[in-house]
Design an enzyme around this catalytic site. Structure first.
Site, short mmCIF file in Angstrom:
data_model
loop_
_atom_site.label_atom_id
_atom_site.label_comp_id
_atom_site.label_asym_id
_atom_site.label_seq_id
_atom_site.Cartn_x
_atom_site.Cartn_y
_atom_site.Cartn_z
N HIS A 138 -31.26 36.51 7.98
CA HIS A 138 -30.24 35.83 8.78
C HIS A 138 -30.27 34.31 8.59
O HIS A 138 -29.31 33.63 8.94
CB HIS A 138 -30.37 36.20 10.27
CG HIS A 138 -31.51 35.54 10.99
ND1 HIS A 138 -32.70 36.18 11.27
CD2 HIS A 138 -31.63 34.30 11.51
CE1 HIS A 138 -33.50 35.36 11.92
NE2 HIS A 138 -32.88 34.22 12.08
N ASP A 168 -34.71 42.27 7.94
CA ASP A 168 -34.39 40.86 8.08
C ASP A 168 -35.29 39.98 7.21
O ASP A 168 -35.68 38.88 7.61
CB ASP A 168 -34.50 40.41 9.54
CG ASP A 168 -33.70 39.12 9.81
OD1 ASP A 168 -32.87 38.75 8.95
OD2 ASP A 168 -33.94 38.47 10.84
N GLY A 248 -34.87 27.44 14.29
CA GLY A 248 -35.40 26.76 13.12
C GLY A 248 -36.73 27.33 12.68
O GLY A 248 -37.16 27.13 11.55
N ASN A 249 -37.42 28.05 13.58
CA ASN A 249 -38.68 28.70 13.23
C ASN A 249 -38.47 29.97 12.41
O ASN A 249 -39.41 30.47 11.78
CB ASN A 249 -39.47 29.08 14.49
CG ASN A 249 -40.45 28.01 14.93
OD1 ASN A 249 -40.28 27.43 16.00
ND2 ASN A 249 -41.45 27.74 14.11
N SER A 250 -37.27 30.52 12.45
CA SER A 250 -37.01 31.77 11.75
C SER A 250 -37.39 31.68 10.28
O SER A 250 -37.01 30.74 9.58
CB SER A 250 -35.53 32.14 11.84
OG SER A 250 -35.27 32.86 13.01
N LEU A 305 -38.33 60.08 5.92
CA LEU A 305 -39.03 61.32 6.26
C LEU A 305 -38.07 62.51 6.23
O LEU A 305 -38.46 63.63 5.95
CB LEU A 305 -39.66 61.18 7.65
CG LEU A 305 -40.63 62.26 8.11
CD1 LEU A 305 -41.88 62.26 7.25
CD2 LEU A 305 -41.02 62.01 9.58
N GLY A 306 -36.80 62.24 6.53
CA GLY A 306 -35.82 63.32 6.56
C GLY A 306 -35.74 63.99 7.92
O GLY A 306 -35.64 65.22 8.01
N ILE A 309 -35.53 61.27 15.02
CA ILE A 309 -36.67 61.20 15.93
C ILE A 309 -36.29 60.47 17.22
O ILE A 309 -35.28 59.77 17.29
CB ILE A 309 -37.86 60.47 15.27
CG1 ILE A 309 -37.46 59.03 14.89
CG2 ILE A 309 -38.35 61.23 14.04
CD1 ILE A 309 -38.58 58.21 14.31
#
Length: 502
Positions: A138, A168, A248-250, A305-306, A309
């Protein structure tokens, strides 16, 4: 009953304070707001007296000097630029919606009026001395230009190697050698209550270090799916900390006291758009695999995994007569998928993958996300109150064990012109998903159309052009009549050109 579709899993939403938001931010103009506030407009709240103080007392003898000294030189400032644009008419006449859809905004004198670029900012982590840098998807999504500023103030242009919106994570590359790096740590060894440091560039304040503790692991906050509802395979198993993280830390580093990278800071829980007590990082166990895939294959090799869940709570356990709350319930099993072939059934409760406990869905998704299609995992599960195990061969989204390698489309020559593939960064800039860029127009059959070198053809008579080979495919069988070539120039100007044969 078995489903013929594949399921990555159900992600359960968590409501933390006022909301969850990502941490990159825009710097464009006076009315620009942080990406945190753009994602969710939260009411202002008062800080309460039980909020953890930034002046927390640490155990005697504990300091963060080593971790800060190791990590800070390898964390960069990621600067992004975004081109704006809007369709206007030279004559003030509104364009017919059908014509806009068919021909684009260049029809009938319509032009894409360029607007001033906006700026964005985030952080990144150098993980290879030859210039590979991790950041958040992002932070650079749709950017037309990416630059990084090193800790020593050097500024470099960066190219986008690849992205994985499902986690991300994005990988950048700069042309440099002998850069400082951070080594990967083992996020599996991280314990709740352990001290960690967040390193990044919040609010345009470069090389900022904050400290906190790990307050939870395997946290799913449903931010990736909520930001992109079409994202079916999001993987969220965040490390939750109370280290101060702000816009800004992202894309910045979360490190342990040795300075090892144990996570990439991604999101915060906030009612204000600024840090309010909790932040979230993608664990290094997922980051390292995603980055390795992007470097080797250009695409993330997503293993499934198919099965569909869900988590188990007390009410659901009572309803289904399940004897444990620490497991993941199989709602459905994909026909002829990995779980099905291994003998797993709806109603089974998976308790571990390769010996690692899966108390909730995020734990299971994290364990599976470390693998590639074709890998085998040991699945421990309960059925009818009895503990069992099975070996499952993981599959890809096409229910095969093959790895998918992205290859750059080859350039082609047609009617004297050369057509080349469009780079990922240029596609992001122009908001397109493919195309063919033309050159040598003056020496080709296209010279009489008025087309200029650099024009990117995106459609030919309604047919999409995803790569250079599509141009020849759509044009070579035209015997007579006129067809229209629709596309866009690198500066954002949209246009169409008629071409025909008698």
């Amino acid at each position: 009953m078995k489903s013929k579709q594949f399921f990555a899993g159900l992600t359960l939403s968590a409501l933390l304070g006022g909301g969850i938001a990502v941490g990159g931010y825009k710097l464009a103009d006076s009315d620009a707001v942080s990406a945190l506030q753009e994602q969710a407009q939260f009411p202002q709240v008062q800080y309460t007296s039980n909020m953890r103080s930034s002046n927390a007392i640490v155990p005697e003898g504990l300091n963060f000097l080593k971790a800060s000294e190791v990590a800070t030189p390898a964390v960069v400032h990621v600067m992004t630029e975004y081109d704006g644009g809007g369709a206007v008419s030279r004559g003030g006449m509104e364009m017919d919606p059908f014509l806009r859809e068919f021909f684009g905004d260049g029809f009938g004198g319509m032009q894409q009026a360029p607007q001033g670029p906006s700026m964005g900012s985030g952080s990144g982590v150098i993980i290879a001395s030859d210039g590979y840098i991790i950041t958040n998807n992002h932070v650079i999504d749709n950017a037309s230009k990416i630059e990084v500023v090193l800790n020593d103030k050097r500024r470099m242009s960066a190219t986008l190697v690849g992205t994985d919106p499902t986690t991300d994570i994005a990988l950048l590359k700069v042309d440099a050698e002998k850069l400082p790096t951070i080594r990967y740590g083992n996020s599996d060894d991280l314990q709740v209550g352990e001290w960690v440091l967040a390193v990044g560039n919040p609010m345009n304040l470069t090389s900022t270090v904050t400290a906190g503790i790990v307050s939870a692991k395997g946290r799913s906050i449903d931010i990736l799916r909520s930001n992109n509802p079409n994202q079916r395979y999001s993987i969220e198993s965040f490390i939750q900390t109370d280290a101060a993280v702000n816009p800004g830390n992202s894309g910045g580093a979360l490190v342990n006291l040795n300075g090892d990278l144990i996570g990439i800071n991604t999101a915060i829980a906030s009612q204000t758009g600024s840090f309010s007590g909790y932040s979230f990082a993608v664990p290094s166990s997922i980051v390292s695999k995603v980055v390795d895939d992007l470097k080797k294959y250009g695409e993330v090799q997503r293993a499934l995994l198919g099965a569909e869940i869900r988590d188990i709570d007390a009410d659901f356990a009572k309803e289904k007569d399940i004897k444990t709350l620490n497991g993941v319930y199989l709602v459905n099993v994909s026909e002829s998928g990995g779980a099905d072939d291994a003998g797993l059934q709806p109603g089974d409760v998976i308790t571990a993958i390769d010996g690692a406990p899966t108390h909730k869905s995020s734990h299971l998704l994290e364990q599976v996300a470390r693998h590639r299609p074709g890998d085998k995992v040991k699945v421990s599960y309960m059925r009818d109150g009895k503990q069992r195990s099975a070996e499952v061969t993981l599959r890809n989204m096409n229910n095969s064990t093959e790895l998918i390698k992205r290859s750059r489309a080859e350039a082609v020559t047609f009617d004297g012109a050369r057509f080349e593939a469009v780079s990922k960064q240029e596609m992001n800039k122009l908001g397109i998903t493919g195309g063919a860029k033309i050159s040598d127009v003056e020496d080709s059959e296209f010279r009489d159309t008025g087309m200029k070198d650099g024009f990117i053809i995106t459609r030919i008579d309604r047919q999409p052009v995803n790569e250079p080979a599509d141009v020849a495919k759509h044009l070579k069988n035209i015997d007579s009549g006129v067809v229209y070539l629709e596309g866009v120039y690198p500066d954002g100007l949209k246009a169409y050109y008629p071409i025909g044969k008698e």
